[in-house]
Design a protein around this motif. Structure first.
Motif, PDB file in Angstrom:
ATOM      1  N   ALA A  16       0.834  -1.195   0.000  1.00 26.46           N
ATOM      2  CA  ALA A  16       0.000   0.000   0.000  1.00 26.46           C
ATOM      3  C   ALA A  16       0.872   1.249   0.000  1.00 26.46           C
ATOM      4  O   ALA A  16       1.817   1.363   0.754  1.00 26.46           O
ATOM      5  N   ALA A  17       0.563   2.164  -0.860  1.00 23.28           N
ATOM      6  CA  ALA A  17       1.269   3.442  -0.865  1.00 23.28           C
ATOM      7  C   ALA A  17       0.764   4.267   0.307  1.00 23.28           C
ATOM      8  O   ALA A  17      -0.260   3.964   0.913  1.00 23.28           O
ATOM      9  N   LEU A  18       1.474   5.320   0.596  1.00 25.58           N
ATOM     10  CA  LEU A  18       1.189   6.063   1.802  1.00 25.58           C
ATOM     11  C   LEU A  18       0.110   7.106   1.611  1.00 25.58           C
ATOM     12  O   LEU A  18       0.055   7.778   0.591  1.00 25.58           O
ATOM     13  N   ALA A  19      -0.725   7.221   2.604  1.00 28.37           N
ATOM     14  CA  ALA A  19      -1.731   8.269   2.578  1.00 28.37           C
ATOM     15  C   ALA A  19      -1.030   9.625   2.680  1.00 28.37           C
ATOM     16  O   ALA A  19       0.040   9.742   3.271  1.00 28.37           O
ATOM     17  N   GLU A  20      -1.645  10.640   2.092  1.00 28.30           N
ATOM     18  CA  GLU A  20      -1.046  11.961   2.079  1.00 28.30           C
ATOM     19  C   GLU A  20      -0.752  12.431   3.493  1.00 28.30           C
ATOM     20  O   GLU A  20      -1.559  12.285   4.402  1.00 28.30           O
ATOM     21  N   GLY A  21       0.446  12.973   3.711  1.00 28.41           N
ATOM     22  CA  GLY A  21       0.833  13.496   5.005  1.00 28.41           C
ATOM     23  C   GLY A  21       1.440  12.472   5.944  1.00 28.41           C
ATOM     24  O   GLY A  21       1.920  12.823   7.003  1.00 28.41           O
ATOM     25  N   GLN A  22       1.449  11.215   5.576  1.00 31.51           N
ATOM     26  CA  GLN A  22       2.041  10.181   6.419  1.00 31.51           C
ATOM     27  C   GLN A  22       3.525  10.059   6.116  1.00 31.51           C
ATOM     28  O   GLN A  22       3.969  10.280   5.003  1.00 31.51           O
ATOM     29  N   MET A  23       4.293   9.694   7.127  1.00 28.27           N
ATOM     30  CA  MET A  23       5.714   9.462   6.954  1.00 28.27           C
ATOM     31  C   MET A  23       5.907   8.293   5.983  1.00 28.27           C
ATOM     32  O   MET A  23       5.190   7.298   6.070  1.00 28.27           O
ATOM     33  N   PRO A  24       6.873   8.384   5.073  1.00 29.11           N
ATOM     34  CA  PRO A  24       7.125   7.268   4.159  1.00 29.11           C
ATOM     35  C   PRO A  24       7.334   5.959   4.917  1.00 29.11           C
ATOM     36  O   PRO A  24       8.081   5.902   5.882  1.00 29.11           O
ATOM     37  N   GLY A  25       6.629   4.926   4.479  1.00 27.60           N
ATOM     38  CA  GLY A  25       6.752   3.607   5.084  1.00 27.60           C
ATOM     39  C   GLY A  25       5.866   3.364   6.290  1.00 27.60           C
ATOM     40  O   GLY A  25       5.782   2.241   6.779  1.00 27.60           O
ATOM     41  N   ALA A  26       5.166   4.391   6.773  1.00 31.06           N
ATOM     42  CA  ALA A  26       4.359   4.245   7.988  1.00 31.06           C
ATOM     43  C   ALA A  26       3.254   3.204   7.829  1.00 31.06           C
ATOM     44  O   ALA A  26       3.009   2.418   8.752  1.00 31.06           O
ATOM     45  N   HIS A  27       2.619   3.180   6.675  1.00 32.43           N
ATOM     46  CA  HIS A  27       1.532   2.215   6.451  1.00 32.43           C
ATOM     47  C   HIS A  27       2.089   0.786   6.462  1.00 32.43           C
ATOM     48  O   HIS A  27       1.487  -0.111   7.032  1.00 32.43           O
ATOM     49  N   PHE A  28       3.244   0.596   5.851  1.00 37.17           N
ATOM     50  CA  PHE A  28       3.890  -0.717   5.850  1.00 37.17           C
ATOM     51  C   PHE A  28       4.213  -1.151   7.282  1.00 37.17           C
ATOM     52  O   PHE A  28       3.884  -2.257   7.699  1.00 37.17           O
ATOM     53  N   ILE A  29       4.865  -0.286   8.025  1.00 37.66           N
ATOM     54  CA  ILE A  29       5.251  -0.602   9.408  1.00 37.66           C
ATOM     55  C   ILE A  29       4.015  -0.906  10.249  1.00 37.66           C
ATOM     56  O   ILE A  29       3.988  -1.893  11.001  1.00 37.66           O
ATOM     57  N   GLU A  30       2.993  -0.101  10.107  1.00 36.41           N
ATOM     58  CA  GLU A  30       1.765  -0.299  10.869  1.00 36.41           C
ATOM     59  C   GLU A  30       1.178  -1.698  10.648  1.00 36.41           C
ATOM     60  O   GLU A  30       0.668  -2.304  11.575  1.00 36.41           O
ATOM     61  N   ASN A  31       1.274  -2.201   9.432  1.00 42.71           N
ATOM     62  CA  ASN A  31       0.645  -3.470   9.097  1.00 42.71           C
ATOM     63  C   ASN A  31       1.557  -4.680   9.204  1.00 42.71           C
ATOM     64  O   ASN A  31       1.062  -5.811   9.299  1.00 42.71           O
ATOM     65  N   TRP A  32       2.847  -4.486   9.201  1.00 46.20           N
ATOM     66  CA  TRP A  32       3.770  -5.625   9.229  1.00 46.20           C
ATOM     67  C   TRP A  32       4.544  -5.764  10.530  1.00 46.20           C
ATOM     68  O   TRP A  32       5.152  -6.800  10.786  1.00 46.20           O
ATOM     69  N   ASP A  33       4.551  -4.754  11.369  1.00 47.40           N
ATOM     70  CA  ASP A  33       5.256  -4.790  12.657  1.00 47.40           C
ATOM     71  C   ASP A  33       4.351  -5.449  13.695  1.00 47.40           C
ATOM     72  O   ASP A  33       3.634  -4.788  14.440  1.00 47.40           O
ATOM     73  N   LEU A  34       4.387  -6.761  13.754  1.00 47.59           N
ATOM     74  CA  LEU A  34       3.443  -7.512  14.575  1.00 47.59           C
ATOM     75  C   LEU A  34       3.604  -7.271  16.073  1.00 47.59           C
ATOM     76  O   LEU A  34       2.631  -7.294  16.811  1.00 47.59           O
ATOM     77  N   ASP A  35       4.834  -7.057  16.531  1.00 51.54           N
ATOM     78  CA  ASP A  35       5.037  -6.815  17.961  1.00 51.54           C
ATOM     79  C   ASP A  35       5.024  -5.324  18.310  1.00 51.54           C
ATOM     80  O   ASP A  35       5.239  -4.948  19.449  1.00 51.54           O
ATOM     81  N   GLN A  36       4.768  -4.494  17.318  1.00 48.56           N
ATOM     82  CA  GLN A  36       4.621  -3.048  17.480  1.00 48.56           C
ATOM     83  C   GLN A  36       5.803  -2.389  18.183  1.00 48.56           C
ATOM     84  O   GLN A  36       5.631  -1.475  18.990  1.00 48.56           O
ATOM     85  N   ASP A  37       7.015  -2.830  17.823  1.00 46.72           N
ATOM     86  CA  ASP A  37       8.202  -2.212  18.405  1.00 46.72           C
ATOM     87  C   ASP A  37       8.820  -1.156  17.491  1.00 46.72           C
ATOM     88  O   ASP A  37       9.886  -0.629  17.780  1.00 46.72           O
ATOM     89  N   GLY A  38       8.141  -0.839  16.384  1.00 47.65           N
ATOM     90  CA  GLY A  38       8.631   0.188  15.468  1.00 47.65           C
ATOM     91  C   GLY A  38       9.524  -0.334  14.357  1.00 47.65           C
ATOM     92  O   GLY A  38       9.960   0.438  13.507  1.00 47.65           O
ATOM     93  N   ALA A  39       9.824  -1.627  14.370  1.00 42.01           N
ATOM     94  CA  ALA A  39      10.672  -2.223  13.336  1.00 42.01           C
ATOM     95  C   ALA A  39      10.078  -3.564  12.913  1.00 42.01           C
ATOM     96  O   ALA A  39       9.638  -4.348  13.751  1.00 42.01           O
ATOM     97  N   VAL A  40      10.076  -3.798  11.614  1.00 42.62           N
ATOM     98  CA  VAL A  40       9.598  -5.071  11.078  1.00 42.62           C
ATOM     99  C   VAL A  40      10.787  -6.025  11.018  1.00 42.62           C
ATOM    100  O   VAL A  40      11.763  -5.776  10.313  1.00 42.62           O
TER     101      VAL A  40
END
Length: 144
Positions: A16-40
């Protein structure tokens, strides 16, 4: 057959590409960082790729054939369009490439087994991890 909604929400967030105004990669991290530590991590990627595979293996035969890949590609394209695909950048192109039939079909037989798909988890992580720190963060997206 698995629902397209599940496919879009769970599986396609990687491309998914990023919604306007979101930091690059934020959507990816949000959906793939399962333990929510900020890194996939590799573990996050392997787990989520397994989810993606199961979502699109419609006939549940343990392989994504060309027809199932058509649905997979369409769903990823729709997700990118719905999330502002015009600004995806190199990081999201690499994320998309790591999900393609060509990238994952190790034996070249025109389909991707679950084993092939999961075996490429580390390769995909390496593609995404531009700074080589072993995890994918927003720092790995956008301009260098």
């Amino acid at each position: 057959m698995k629902s397209i909604m599940l496919a879009t929400v769970v599986a396609l967030s990687a491309t998914a590409a990023l919604a306007e105004g979101q930091m690059p990669g934020a959507h990816f991290i949000e959906n793939w960082d399962l333990d929510q530590d900020g890194a996939v991590s590799l573990e996050d990627i392997t787990t989520r790729r397994g989810d993606v595979f199961l979502t699109f293996d419609a006939d549940e035969n343990g392989a994504l054939d060309a027809e199932e890949y058509v649905y997979f590609d369409e769903a990823r394209a729709n997700d990118m369009e719905n999330n502002g695909g015009h600004g995806q950048g190199n990081g999201m192109r690499r994320a998309s490439e790591g999900m393609t039939l060509a990238f994952n079909d190790t034996d070249g037989n025109g389909e991707v087994s679950r084993e092939e798909f999961l075996a490429h988890s580390a390769d995909w992580l390496a593609m995404l991890d531009r700074n080589g720190d072993g995890g994918v963060t927003t720092a790995d997206f956008g301009r260098q």
